[in-house]
Design a protein around this motif. Structure first.
Motif, PDB file in Angstrom:
ATOM      1  N   THR A 230       0.841  -1.199   0.000  1.00  0.00           N
ATOM      2  CA  THR A 230       0.000   0.000   0.000  1.00  0.00           C
ATOM      3  C   THR A 230       0.875   1.248   0.000  1.00  0.00           C
ATOM      4  O   THR A 230       0.564   2.245  -0.665  1.00  0.00           O
ATOM      5  CB  THR A 230      -0.947  -0.007   1.214  1.00  0.00           C
ATOM      6  OG1 THR A 230      -1.529  -1.302   1.349  1.00  0.00           O
ATOM      7  CG2 THR A 230      -2.047   1.027   1.055  1.00  0.00           C
ATOM      8  N   GLY A 231       1.984   1.198   0.734  1.00  0.00           N
ATOM      9  CA  GLY A 231       2.888   2.344   0.776  1.00  0.00           C
ATOM     10  C   GLY A 231       3.482   2.644  -0.586  1.00  0.00           C
ATOM     11  O   GLY A 231       3.510   3.805  -1.032  1.00  0.00           O
ATOM     12  N   LEU A 232       3.939   1.613  -1.282  1.00  0.00           N
ATOM     13  CA  LEU A 232       4.519   1.844  -2.606  1.00  0.00           C
ATOM     14  C   LEU A 232       3.447   2.274  -3.599  1.00  0.00           C
ATOM     15  O   LEU A 232       3.706   3.086  -4.486  1.00  0.00           O
ATOM     16  CB  LEU A 232       5.264   0.595  -3.087  1.00  0.00           C
ATOM     17  CG  LEU A 232       6.588   0.359  -2.358  1.00  0.00           C
ATOM     18  CD1 LEU A 232       7.128  -1.043  -2.631  1.00  0.00           C
ATOM     19  CD2 LEU A 232       7.634   1.406  -2.770  1.00  0.00           C
ATOM     20  N   LEU A 233       2.220   1.739  -3.445  1.00  0.00           N
ATOM     21  CA  LEU A 233       1.133   2.177  -4.324  1.00  0.00           C
ATOM     22  C   LEU A 233       0.893   3.679  -4.173  1.00  0.00           C
ATOM     23  O   LEU A 233       0.782   4.418  -5.165  1.00  0.00           O
ATOM     24  CB  LEU A 233      -0.144   1.388  -4.007  1.00  0.00           C
ATOM     25  CG  LEU A 233      -1.413   1.854  -4.714  1.00  0.00           C
ATOM     26  CD1 LEU A 233      -1.256   1.834  -6.219  1.00  0.00           C
ATOM     27  CD2 LEU A 233      -2.594   0.981  -4.297  1.00  0.00           C
ATOM     28  N   VAL A 234       0.830   4.160  -2.935  1.00  0.00           N
ATOM     29  CA  VAL A 234       0.630   5.597  -2.725  1.00  0.00           C
ATOM     30  C   VAL A 234       1.855   6.381  -3.203  1.00  0.00           C
ATOM     31  O   VAL A 234       1.725   7.465  -3.786  1.00  0.00           O
ATOM     32  CB  VAL A 234       0.303   5.889  -1.245  1.00  0.00           C
ATOM     33  CG1 VAL A 234       0.306   7.393  -0.973  1.00  0.00           C
ATOM     34  CG2 VAL A 234      -1.054   5.299  -0.895  1.00  0.00           C
ATOM     35  N   ALA A 235       3.048   5.828  -2.995  1.00  0.00           N
ATOM     36  CA  ALA A 235       4.245   6.520  -3.496  1.00  0.00           C
ATOM     37  C   ALA A 235       4.185   6.651  -5.018  1.00  0.00           C
ATOM     38  O   ALA A 235       4.583   7.676  -5.580  1.00  0.00           O
ATOM     39  CB  ALA A 235       5.502   5.761  -3.072  1.00  0.00           C
ATOM     40  N   VAL A 236       3.685   5.612  -5.699  1.00  0.00           N
ATOM     41  CA  VAL A 236       3.548   5.679  -7.159  1.00  0.00           C
ATOM     42  C   VAL A 236       2.536   6.762  -7.545  1.00  0.00           C
ATOM     43  O   VAL A 236       2.798   7.598  -8.421  1.00  0.00           O
ATOM     44  CB  VAL A 236       3.125   4.308  -7.735  1.00  0.00           C
ATOM     45  CG1 VAL A 236       2.687   4.439  -9.182  1.00  0.00           C
ATOM     46  CG2 VAL A 236       4.270   3.303  -7.606  1.00  0.00           C
ATOM     47  N   VAL A 237       1.383   6.756  -6.882  1.00  0.00           N
ATOM     48  CA  VAL A 237       0.330   7.717  -7.235  1.00  0.00           C
ATOM     49  C   VAL A 237       0.792   9.146  -6.954  1.00  0.00           C
ATOM     50  O   VAL A 237       0.683  10.034  -7.809  1.00  0.00           O
ATOM     51  CB  VAL A 237      -0.966   7.392  -6.454  1.00  0.00           C
ATOM     52  CG1 VAL A 237      -2.001   8.498  -6.630  1.00  0.00           C
ATOM     53  CG2 VAL A 237      -1.525   6.047  -6.897  1.00  0.00           C
ATOM     54  N   VAL A 238       1.318   9.373  -5.759  1.00  0.00           N
ATOM     55  CA  VAL A 238       1.707  10.728  -5.363  1.00  0.00           C
ATOM     56  C   VAL A 238       2.986  11.162  -6.092  1.00  0.00           C
ATOM     57  O   VAL A 238       3.081  12.288  -6.592  1.00  0.00           O
ATOM     58  CB  VAL A 238       1.900  10.802  -3.834  1.00  0.00           C
ATOM     59  CG1 VAL A 238       2.511  12.141  -3.422  1.00  0.00           C
ATOM     60  CG2 VAL A 238       0.562  10.585  -3.128  1.00  0.00           C
TER      61      VAL A 238
END
Lengths: 230, 230, 230, 230
Positions: A16-24
């Motif tokens: 989830t952390g990397l997913l948000v890092a990708v989006v942001v």
């Protein structure tokens, strides 16, 4: 599942952390590099997310199931209770906590990589009736997709399928399809392209929970029997 | 097919509806966010459609066959009559009705998500001789692709293949490849990037039916024996 | 191969023709719709080609092998002579004729779909030393890819692999990677974004033949034994 | 591995060289053709790299393992020592030499194809704390991905997965994700969009090695047992 819970929680936290890092992160890069066309920014942002999300599901799926999303976790538990195929009830809250903590960490990481203040919040108001309807639709189809693949023995293609779905949903829903309460909370912590104000985050989360119920209902209409485990 | 007809009709209704919502919604978003370059709008629109259509075929294929298109439904019935592999004659009209109703609903949903008047119609005249030729070509290759995959035992890859084909056809045909009478009717009900005036919709539909016949003819030249079922 | 030659020639004719229609048609659309940025035109053109070429290989591969390219046909014959796995010598010229006729027809079809004069020729001079080096590299890697997949038993993934390769080659070679004498000839017959003047077409074809020899040489260095048939 | 070392070194040399040619060549084309929007340049550059890298892994994987990256080679050796599944220690330095030589050659080839002086160096300073953190993250996730796929028996999908990952990493990391010491060295030798000054290259390489260690650590936390060979 035979993987010990701490290892699964680490996978949900990192994924989830990397997913948000990708989006942001990709949203920040797009905003900086393509300042003259918001559509081009969204195309860059959505393209990075399609690719990144598919990879993260491949990467962490065998460990935790790669939910990265409280609505998916809740649906997995609720839909699998009778057949005994879903997540155990006692694992639900730890999953939600790991996802939310990871999502916030992902925003902080993206802020740091782009040399921005690590701690910041968004004041981007995104609440309109069209956007809330869009979040219901986006989340309903996401839940329907994930569990229809599982019930037809095709969970192995969830990675490209879910990545592709989110890429379409960025564009066909007016809200750009958050469709995930943990990611929505994480995106509060960045004052960039992908940010969302806390009040809008609360409204989006409510719409996403409604969408999860709608998606589960359509799933049961189309695939009444549980079939294989998710 | 062993899935009861009502469930298959629900799948065709939802699948065609969401397909039109993807086309119309992403076109609306593209038009708003990239106002200065129509090509960029079409790239955003086509990218969303490639991803969304592939996902919808994956999602609803096991239930209804994921036709979402009256030309495909008619070809499935016509090509499979002798071998007894296609759709039953009595199911054709219900399929067409579900697709058309879904397509109209998809436009209304997209209009609502983008905070536009739900009920509206397009006055976009798209009829030129080049566009009608393009619709014949686009539909012929679509029918050829769908049934060549089936006749060579590769229906399982129809989702990415048909998605990819439509992505190419948006660009190589001058009409942006409607190639689907139900979707064409649905797109009458939106006065946005993806809209089409009623008179053009009628001409496009006629060209699409011609294309379906051409595609079936080429199919029979290349794959004379029916092989596996579609 | 057990498919009768006329059916294979029809597949090569249609496949090469549709490939050129995709390249020329999407180039024409891109040039019209994105007049202010040549790079965006090329991105639209290459994206359509990636998707279209992959689909055409899927569609016609089981019938004719989906060469669509005289260099591939010649290499298939030359590399498979000893092991008896390649195209028969007597089929080579018919394949080349079908590909070239199809390629010219594809340009005419694209011109017609875009309401342009059907018969026209390009005067776009593309000959520079860098472009000719690029055509050698582009064709060498294409031949290496096609036959390395065959020699390692992975011909089934040639469709997405060759599509993806051409998408990269549009960008990393300065010539935008024609890499195909038939397609090069076809592109003489359109005075649009994808056109090429006859003199440049001749020089490009010579470079492509050199590239084919280089690619076959590297193939034999990496995979000396013939392995499975292409 | 049963492929003789010289053939494997040829594969690493060609694969890394073509990878750098794709990155540098597509960057040069993007810079020339889309001069007004750096984000669009990066989208063109990253799209070509996603496609090209996936193809190169497919092409050379069966020969050498398609590392193309000293960090991957070192991790393969280190992680496989106990189980005897990784690269032999005596092959590590030859792999690194072939990769680095190939990477430099790839820049020279791209320069030549674009009619630029073949020998040139970049003075693009890319060192910021955010960029170094980004290189750690980018390389850590790359190593985690490659070896998690291997340890879960899915090395066969490494080609699209690694291609997709790099496409996301171009955008979500502020450094555009070099994540590869050989490619970093190669990119010193071009004064174009993809270039990097020697001092920045040294700092990036150090960060990439740290990232490799972090990635291997997370791998061991998630997949403690070696499982199948990489």
């Amino acid at each position: 599942m035979t993987v010990p819970l701490p290892r699964r929680l680490l996978a949900e936290f990192l994924g989830t952390g990397l997913l948000v890092a990708v989006v942001v992160g990709s949203g920040t890069a797009a905003q900086r590099l393509s300042p003259d066309d918001v559509g081009l920014q969204l195309l860059e942002n959505s393209t990075a997310t399609v690719l990144g999300l598919a990879v993260l599901i491949l990467l962490f799926g065998p460990v935790s199931g790669a939910h990265f999303n409280p609505v998916v976790t809740l649906a997995d538990w609720a839909l699998g209770r009778r057949a005994g195929t879903g997540l155990r009830g006692q694992d639900v809250l730890p999953y939600l906590a790991a996802q939310t903590a990871g999502a916030v960490g992902g925003s902080l990481l993206a802020n740091a990589m782009f040399d921005l203040p690590v701690l910041q919040t968004s004041d981007e108001d995104r609440t309109t009736s069209g956007h809330l309807l869009a979040e219901v639709v986006a989340t309903a189809v996401l839940v329907l997709l994930v569990f229809a693949l599982a019930r037809t023995g095709r969970a192995a293609i969830a990675a490209p399928a879910v990545g592709a779905y989110v890429g379409a949903a960025y564009w066909f829903t007016s809200s750009t399809s958050f469709a995930n309460p943990a990611v929505t909370v994480g995106r509060v912590f960045t004052d960039t392209f992908a940010g969302i104000a806390p009040a809008s985050a609360a409204a989006f989360t409510a719409a996403q929970l409604v969408g999860g119920v709608v998606g589960a209902g359509v799933l049961l209409a189309l695939h009444p029997t549980a079939g294989a485990a998710a």
